[in-house]
Write an enzyme that holds these catalytic residues in place. Structure first.
Site, PDB file in Angstrom:
ATOM      1  CG  ASP A   4      -1.835  -1.145   1.315  1.00 51.17           C
ATOM      2  OD1 ASP A   4      -2.157  -1.695   0.248  1.00 51.17           O
ATOM      3  OD2 ASP A   4      -2.227  -1.508   2.433  1.00 51.17           O
TER       4      ASP A   4
HETATM    5  N1  URA Z   1      -1.068  -5.988   3.861  1.00 49.14           N
HETATM    6  C1  URA Z   1      -1.592  -4.741   3.887  1.00 49.14           C
HETATM    7  O1  URA Z   1      -2.639  -4.516   4.470  1.00 49.14           O
HETATM    8  N2  URA Z   1      -0.932  -3.764   3.243  1.00 49.14           N
HETATM    9  C2  URA Z   1       0.250  -3.957   2.606  1.00 49.14           C
HETATM   10  O2  URA Z   1       0.813  -3.009   2.058  1.00 49.14           O
HETATM   11  C3  URA Z   1       0.783  -5.251   2.602  1.00 49.14           C
HETATM   12  C4  URA Z   1       0.100  -6.250   3.228  1.00 49.14           C
END
Ligand code: URA
Length: 230
Positions: A101
């Site tokens: 993310d």
């Molecule tokens: N899980 C998440 O919620 N976000 C990420 O960036 C990676 C794994």
């Protein structure tokens, strides 16, 4: 690898330009003119284009320490693409093996080898990803027990696979998971009534984020790291 792909990866030609020069008979492999784009040159083949040797570039494997506010996309959107941080030619051929993310930091693997990337991302392969997680509220005993058996995420038909939790403090844990569902870590903690406030990926399979890489820095993987993904 096919000849057209080899030429495209190792020169400035696009795939369609590579196909064209092959069909025009301008490419030789080990002194033979090859007109078939599907031809697969041997590993150490001597390939020439218009009589000039081409130095063959193999697939690329990169680790990047992703900073916040960069997106795992090949193009800039509201935020810049993390490919802005990498200096490499033909970046459009590279992709991310397991996206993070925008607000997640840490280990990001980038490659142009589809088979290798699939081994990381395919749920069947159960490649373990390790995250350091900062939480808004202290983790409860109930949550720890649920992570062990398999947390049920909202709008998923089946619970997650059992996950490994190492408790560093009441609000900081190391989580290792074998899946890579969309926003999985955040959704797992939301499912047990908590909130992720910091998320950092430390490891994928046996590949650990190089501690010498500051946020935003990258390097090519070693042979050992590449072959550790099975
Ligand atoms: N899980 C998440 O919620 N976000 C990420 O960036 C990676 C794994």
């Amino acid at each position: 690898m096919r000849l057209d792909k080899t030429i495209c990866e190792s020169t400035t030609l696009t795939r369609s330009q590579a196909k064209k020069v092959i069909s025009q008979g301008r490419i030789t492999c080990d002194d033979k003119i090859i007109r078939s784009c599907a031809y697969k040159p041997k590993k150490n083949a001597q390939i020439f284009f218009d009589g000039k040797a081409i130095s063959i570039r193999g697939p690329r494997y990169i680790m990047l320490n992703k900073p916040e506010h960069y997106i795992c996309s090949n193009v800039d959107e509201q935020l810049p693409s993390l490919f802005n941080l990498i200096e490499a030619d033909k970046k459009e051929q590279l992709f991310i093996a397991g996206r993070l993310d925008e607000d997640t930091t840490g280990l990001t693997l980038i490659t142009d080898d589809g088979k290798w990337s699939h081994k990381i991302t395919s749920p069947r392969n159960k490649c373990i990803k390790r995250y350091r997680v900062g939480l808004d509220a202290p983790i409860s005993e109930d949550a720890i027990a649920l992570f062990k058996t398999g947390v049920q995420l909202k709008s998923e038909p089946l619970p997650c696979l059992p996950a490994e939790l190492e408790i560093l403090s009441s609000t900081e844990v190391i989580l290792s998971i074998a899946e890579g569902k969309y926003h999985q870590v955040k959704r797992m903690f939301a499912a047990v009534g908590n909130l992720v406030i910091e998320l950092h990926r430390e490891k994928i399979g046996d590949i650990e984020l190089d501690s010498k890489l500051a946020l935003g820095e990258w390097r090519y993987l070693t042979e050992k790291e590449i072959s550790s993904i099975k």
